[in-house]
Write an enzyme that holds these catalytic residues in place. Structure first.
Site, mmCIF file in Angstrom:
data_model
loop_
_atom_site.group_PDB
_atom_site.id
_atom_site.type_symbol
_atom_site.label_atom_id
_atom_site.label_comp_id
_atom_site.label_asym_id
_atom_site.label_seq_id
_atom_site.Cartn_x
_atom_site.Cartn_y
_atom_site.Cartn_z
ATOM 1 N N ARG B 12 0.833 -1.204 0.000
ATOM 2 C CA ARG B 12 0.000 0.000 0.000
ATOM 3 C C ARG B 12 0.867 1.252 0.000
ATOM 4 O O ARG B 12 0.564 2.243 -0.661
ATOM 5 C CB ARG B 12 -0.921 0.001 1.220
ATOM 6 C CG ARG B 12 -2.004 -1.054 1.146
ATOM 7 C CD ARG B 12 -2.903 -0.993 2.354
ATOM 8 N NE ARG B 12 -2.333 -1.653 3.516
ATOM 9 C CZ ARG B 12 -2.479 -1.248 4.770
ATOM 10 N NH1 ARG B 12 -3.184 -0.159 5.029
ATOM 11 N NH2 ARG B 12 -1.947 -1.912 5.769
ATOM 12 N N SER B 39 -5.650 4.332 5.101
ATOM 13 C CA SER B 39 -5.502 2.892 4.877
ATOM 14 C C SER B 39 -5.016 2.582 3.474
ATOM 15 O O SER B 39 -4.192 1.708 3.267
ATOM 16 C CB SER B 39 -6.837 2.178 5.106
ATOM 17 O OG SER B 39 -7.199 2.251 6.455
ATOM 18 N N GLU B 60 -19.187 5.291 -2.079
ATOM 19 C CA GLU B 60 -18.346 4.672 -3.105
ATOM 20 C C GLU B 60 -18.979 4.722 -4.491
ATOM 21 O O GLU B 60 -18.283 4.871 -5.503
ATOM 22 C CB GLU B 60 -18.049 3.220 -2.733
ATOM 23 C CG GLU B 60 -17.205 3.049 -1.464
ATOM 24 C CD GLU B 60 -18.017 3.144 -0.177
ATOM 25 O OE1 GLU B 60 -19.266 3.268 -0.261
ATOM 26 O OE2 GLU B 60 -17.407 3.105 0.905
ATOM 27 N N HIS B 111 -6.781 -4.144 0.734
ATOM 28 C CA HIS B 111 -7.497 -5.060 1.625
ATOM 29 C C HIS B 111 -8.232 -6.156 0.855
ATOM 30 O O HIS B 111 -9.371 -6.493 1.161
ATOM 31 C CB HIS B 111 -8.444 -4.309 2.568
ATOM 32 C CG HIS B 111 -7.729 -3.427 3.553
ATOM 33 N ND1 HIS B 111 -6.912 -2.384 3.162
ATOM 34 C CD2 HIS B 111 -7.682 -3.438 4.903
ATOM 35 C CE1 HIS B 111 -6.401 -1.798 4.233
ATOM 36 N NE2 HIS B 111 -6.848 -2.420 5.303
ATOM 37 N N ARG B 169 -3.725 -6.027 2.319
ATOM 38 C CA ARG B 169 -3.516 -5.190 3.495
ATOM 39 C C ARG B 169 -2.130 -5.468 4.079
ATOM 40 O O ARG B 169 -1.454 -4.570 4.586
ATOM 41 C CB ARG B 169 -4.592 -5.521 4.537
ATOM 42 C CG ARG B 169 -4.386 -4.770 5.829
ATOM 43 C CD ARG B 169 -5.259 -5.284 6.963
ATOM 44 N NE ARG B 169 -4.868 -4.644 8.203
ATOM 45 C CZ ARG B 169 -5.119 -5.112 9.413
ATOM 46 N NH1 ARG B 169 -5.800 -6.235 9.549
ATOM 47 N NH2 ARG B 169 -4.712 -4.480 10.481
#
Lengths: 268, 318
Positions: B12, B39, B60, B111, B169
């Site tokens: 990430r 995140s 979203e 994720h 993740r």
């Protein structure tokens, strides 16, 4: 009814009759709205991508994509593409898909729509891009009232007001009907004006078949530094007596006899 | 090509850092997120180019279509959130407003897979590759480590059209040497030669499969290891057929459902070209659950040791 609008209405009926499918009700309800937009408001070159002014054009997004027949007719009658092509509507291989598609490269179509509730978010993206590019063009999106039952419309309404996209104007074709019946019976939006205001929009309400009122509201919106929503009260199936205010004509093609009667009324 | 010392780095972070690089090179790069920018690491881009970063809030569907609108005007939007919400929630928006008009939108979802961990099934995307792979004109990429992610994000920015990149993740061992490895979308990456069985994987299971192949080697089983980051278009089909011609058996390993992902893609290609036995290892047709990342990998049979046992059993060796 003026000649342009009568022509558009007969096109809509002939196209849907010829295709044996389509959406007459919601196409007929937005004829005056589209007519005012394309005849009086929008600055869009009919040469489309061949025009040196293409980048500066206003952007129009038909979020209620099922009213495609109305938009196709208006575009053809304005000279974006040959009117003969109208009769290919919904036929295999046509550029005039059941719902507007950019894939077929039809002149005048900005984005692909049809799945309800997505056009306004796209309009928000377009409006943001124009601002990033310092492009003074304006964005107009036409929504259906039934479409406003889609939750993502309200996400987009929130986005537009959060970002104060004053280069965006929405028009709601409020014909009060959806496939299963009255919008108020299926799932009421009322009070729609107050809901829009609560979401940060300045609302004006017009008779959606009165061109002067529509034009005035659109011109005020363009001048305003507020985010403007125009609720256009319309009659589904407007212009054909037996289709008017009848949910049964949402997505049904007229047969030969019905087409004949409808066209006679429009010529009258 | 392979690193000798496997340092652990965040894919990430690679994404966030690469976005900042792309933002400097191309002013048309814009980034959208849905309240998960820390995140997903898009916050790095936000800090560098706030005027080109759009936080859609927890919305979203609006984000996907807004990205479509930006792409219509020539922008190159990178859209990020968790893989669950990026795909399952927005499938209609991605299909009709991004893929159908073939817009230049890059969906980089983090994720992905079971290793979301303690958040449990609601947040564990086990079907996202399947959804995205079924959409016409969508490119689907599942990179394996920090160094590959950097190259994949650049590649995504260079090709025209919708791209789905699935990131884990988990902080992962870096497999590829940054000075030697060159991402080639058109090839399977042959990590190890072997003639007894072909192991095909991508994403965060690559290191497990490499370790498993070494364990098999100690038993005298030669496993060929192919890393296939690009699941669609399935450019690696030829490399897979060639390998299975030699080994006769294919085993796919992925941190994803065995339905619709890499395993299915391999089955489709082999059944049409070279009918062969294929064992698909991934999460079975089920929802995930809460647990620590390593515990979950073990529970669903995705660790090197569990893979070793499963593969031995399948080959009838132990």
């Amino acid at each position: 009814m003026n000649k342009f609008n009568a022509t558009v209405r007969s096109d809509i009926l002939k196209m849907i009759h010829n295709a044996k499918s389509g959406h007459p009700g919601g196409s007929l309800s937005c004829v005056e709205i589209l007519s005012v937009l394309y005849n009086k408001i929008l600055n869009i070159p009919v040469e489309w991508k061949n025009s040196p002014n293409f980048e500066k054009r206003d952007r129009f997004i038909l979020s209620k994509g099922h009213a495609s027949a109305a938009l196709y007719s208006v575009l053809a009658r304005k000279g974006f593409f040959p009117a003969e092509e109208l009769m290919t509507f919904r036929k295999l291989g046509t550029r005039l898909q059941g719902h507007p598609s950019t894939r077929t490269k039809l002149e005048g179509i900005e984005v692909s729509t049809g799945s309800l509730g997505q056009g306004l978010s796209m309009a928000v993206g377009v409006a943001q891009a124009l601002k990033l590019n310092n492009n003074p063009a304006r964005v107009y999106a036409l929504l259906g009232d039934g479409e406003m039952q889609e939750g993502s419309v309200w996400e987009a309404l929130m986005s537009a007001s959060h970002k104060m996209l004053d280069n965006l104007t929405i028009i709601i074709d409020k014909n009060n009907l959806q496939i299963d019946g009255g919008v108020d019976d299926v799932k009421s939006l009322e009070p729609l004006d107050k809901k829009l205001e609560a979401f940060g929009w300045h609302v004006s309400v017009v008779d959606g078949h009165n061109e002067e009122e529509i034009e005035c509201a659109l011109k005020n919106a363009a001048k305003s530094d507020k985010l403007c929503a125009i609720i256009a009260n319309t009659i589904k199936g407007k212009g054909v007596s037996f289709m008017e205010d009848n949910a049964g004509w949402h997505g049904k093609a007229p047969n030969d006899d019905e087409l004949k009667r409808a066209l006679e009324e429009l010529n009258a | 090509m392979l690193k000798k010392e496997l340092e652990v780095k965040s894919p990430r972070a690679a994404y966030g850092e690469t976005l900042v690089e792309l933002g400097a090179q191309n002013k048309d790069v814009v980034v959208l997120d849905a309240d998960l920018s820390c995140s997903t690491q898009t916050c790095k881009f936000q800090k560098a180019y706030p005027e080109r970063f759009f936080n859609s809030g927890i919305a979203e569907q609006d984000m996907m279509c807004t990205a479509a609108g930006l792409a219509t005007e020539g922008k190159i939007p990178f859209v990020s959130t968790f893989a669950m919400f990026a795909t399952a929630r927005c499938l209609d928006q991605i299909r009709n407003s991004i893929c159908y008009p073939k817009l230049n939108v890059k969906i980089v979802a983090t994720h992905g897979g079971i290793t979301v961990g303690e958040d449990g099934a609601s947040h564990q995307a086990l079907e996202d590759v399947s959804y995205m792979r079924s959409l016409p004109d969508m490119t689907v990429i599942v990179p394996a480590d920090y160094n590959e992610v950097k190259q994949v994000i650049k590649y995504a920015s260079e090709i025209h059209g919708p791209v789905y990149v699935r990131l884990a993740r988990t902080n992962l061992k870096t497999v590829f040497d940054e000075s030697e490895y060159v991402f080639n979308p058109e090839k399977a990456v042959k990590i190890k030669e072997g003639s007894d069985v072909t192991l095909i994987t991508n994403g965060e299971t690559l290191t497990e499969v490499i370790s498993c192949a070494n364990m098999l080697q100690n038993d005298g089983i030669g496993a060929e290891v192919l890393h296939v980051p690009v699941v669609k278009p399935f450019f690696a089909a030829g490399d897979i057929i060639e390998s299975v011609k030699k080994t006769g058996i294919a085993i796919t390993v992925e941190n994803h459902s065995i339905i619709g992902g890499l395993g299915s893609a391999v089955c489709e290609v082999l059944s049409e070209n070279l009918p062969a036995r294929v064992l698909r290892i991934g999460t079975p047709d089920c929802f995930g659950q809460s647990g620590e990342q390593r515990e979950l990998m073990d529970f669903y049979g995705l660790t090197d040791e569990k893979l070793y046992k499963t593969i031995n059993r399948y080959l009838g060796k132990k």
